[in-house]
Design a protein around this motif. Sequence first.
Motif, PDB file in Angstrom:
ATOM      1  N   ALA A  25       0.816  -1.214   0.000  1.00 27.24           N
ATOM      2  CA  ALA A  25       0.000   0.000   0.000  1.00 27.24           C
ATOM      3  C   ALA A  25       0.845   1.258   0.000  1.00 27.24           C
ATOM      4  O   ALA A  25       0.349   2.335  -0.288  1.00 27.24           O
ATOM      5  N   CYS A  28       0.798   2.403  -4.143  1.00 31.67           N
ATOM      6  CA  CYS A  28      -0.430   2.945  -4.749  1.00 31.67           C
ATOM      7  C   CYS A  28      -1.607   2.887  -3.778  1.00 31.67           C
ATOM      8  O   CYS A  28      -2.746   2.643  -4.191  1.00 31.67           O
ATOM      9  N   ASP A  29      -1.337   3.075  -2.499  1.00 29.32           N
ATOM     10  CA  ASP A  29      -2.360   2.967  -1.458  1.00 29.32           C
ATOM     11  C   ASP A  29      -2.987   1.585  -1.513  1.00 29.32           C
ATOM     12  O   ASP A  29      -2.276   0.595  -1.564  1.00 29.32           O
ATOM     13  N   GLU A  30      -4.303   1.543  -1.519  1.00 27.54           N
ATOM     14  CA  GLU A  30      -5.001   0.246  -1.538  1.00 27.54           C
ATOM     15  C   GLU A  30      -5.225  -0.271  -2.950  1.00 27.54           C
ATOM     16  O   GLU A  30      -5.741  -1.373  -3.142  1.00 27.54           O
ATOM     17  N   ASP A  31      -4.868   0.514  -3.959  1.00 29.26           N
ATOM     18  CA  ASP A  31      -5.102   0.122  -5.344  1.00 29.26           C
ATOM     19  C   ASP A  31      -3.924  -0.668  -5.887  1.00 29.26           C
ATOM     20  O   ASP A  31      -2.826  -0.657  -5.333  1.00 29.26           O
ATOM     21  N   ASP A  32      -4.191  -1.332  -7.007  1.00 30.43           N
ATOM     22  CA  ASP A  32      -3.149  -2.027  -7.727  1.00 30.43           C
ATOM     23  C   ASP A  32      -2.636  -1.110  -8.835  1.00 30.43           C
ATOM     24  O   ASP A  32      -3.422  -0.576  -9.613  1.00 30.43           O
ATOM     25  N   CYS A  33      -1.324  -0.913  -8.897  1.00 29.96           N
ATOM     26  CA  CYS A  33      -0.746   0.022  -9.857  1.00 29.96           C
ATOM     27  C   CYS A  33      -1.074  -0.374 -11.293  1.00 29.96           C
ATOM     28  O   CYS A  33      -1.338   0.491 -12.140  1.00 29.96           O
ATOM     29  N   ASP A  35      -3.727  -2.144 -12.284  1.00 24.27           N
ATOM     30  CA  ASP A  35      -5.156  -1.927 -12.521  1.00 24.27           C
ATOM     31  C   ASP A  35      -5.459  -0.452 -12.753  1.00 24.27           C
ATOM     32  O   ASP A  35      -6.346  -0.114 -13.556  1.00 24.27           O
ATOM     33  N   LEU A  36      -4.760   0.439 -12.050  1.00 26.29           N
ATOM     34  CA  LEU A  36      -4.991   1.866 -12.249  1.00 26.29           C
ATOM     35  C   LEU A  36      -4.691   2.295 -13.676  1.00 26.29           C
ATOM     36  O   LEU A  36      -5.385   3.152 -14.242  1.00 26.29           O
ATOM     37  N   LEU A  72      -8.421  10.707  -9.403  1.00 24.39           N
ATOM     38  CA  LEU A  72      -8.023   9.535 -10.163  1.00 24.39           C
ATOM     39  C   LEU A  72      -6.746   9.811 -10.958  1.00 24.39           C
ATOM     40  O   LEU A  72      -5.882   8.937 -11.076  1.00 24.39           O
ATOM     41  N   LYS A  75      -3.722   9.378  -8.788  1.00 29.20           N
ATOM     42  CA  LYS A  75      -3.407   7.961  -8.587  1.00 29.20           C
ATOM     43  C   LYS A  75      -2.749   7.359  -9.825  1.00 29.20           C
ATOM     44  O   LYS A  75      -1.790   6.587  -9.726  1.00 29.20           O
ATOM     45  N   ALA A  79       0.981   5.748 -10.132  1.00 23.76           N
ATOM     46  CA  ALA A  79       1.209   4.396 -10.658  1.00 23.76           C
ATOM     47  C   ALA A  79       2.198   4.414 -11.814  1.00 23.76           C
ATOM     48  O   ALA A  79       3.068   3.540 -11.922  1.00 23.76           O
TER      49      ALA A  79
END
Length: 298
Positions: A25, A28-33, A35-36, A72, A75, A79
Amino acid sequence: MAAVSPLPVCLLLLVAALLLPASNAIYCDEDDCYDLLGVKQDANASEIKKAYYKLSLKHHPDKNPDPESKKLFVKVATAYEILKDETTREQYDYAVAHPEEFFYNTAQYYRAYYGYKTDPRAVLIGLLLIMSAFQYIHQLTAYSQAIESVKQTPAYRNRLKALEFERTGGISSKKKGTKQIDKNLENELRGEVDLQIQGVKKPSAWSLYGVQLILLPYFIGKLLTWQICWFWRYRVKKLPYAWEDACYLTRTSLRIPDNTWQNIDEFTKEDLVMKRLWEKANMERHMAEARKGSRRRR
């Protein structure tokens, strides 16, 4: 067998639960790099770049004023910064595959994002500047203290009086305000007194570490030139030593510092040079005579 308290085990499980999801995390925090950016994990650099440009055209604040779109875009930009560099991408992939290595992954992250941004050359220059500043302050302090000590000696006061006598022609005024005039005259005369303090030199920018490092190639070239000229003049052509070179050989043979050699009177210098002390036999003879003279004085 003693029963194991469940409290430490629960604490360990709680810490692991908190740390494991945070291992990746930090990127990219809780996101997947991936997927972003909308790319697969095996995407190449060109695909990642195209995906970023496509999303930036859609979500850039200049193109889309929607606040959510702006979030967005931030983010997506984060990423892209992670995945466009091979090193940080490998570290991110490792963090995703090994979330249990929280401390290692965190250290790698901060090393990549903060360590490499500091140019080693800038660090070196900064250290040299700091060292040079401290060196100059130390030299200036030592020199000022030595000057103040010399000014308190009778010899210095007598030198000022002699200069004052020479300046005024031996005439002293008894009018009101003479002390102030004498004080001003004293300040003027101090600038005329050449203070030679052995072991303490006036601070100079040329002696600072930073300046010497910058001029190091020049000093090396000068030393090599001197060595070549010395070899050609005294080893190949067998010429007699010039006065300055003979003085250099003499003081190095006697291990006398340059500033000490400069304070020796010319008669003593000439006597030492004529003895050719750089030759082993002459040096041994000179040292034997010095020891005999020392015993006689006792």
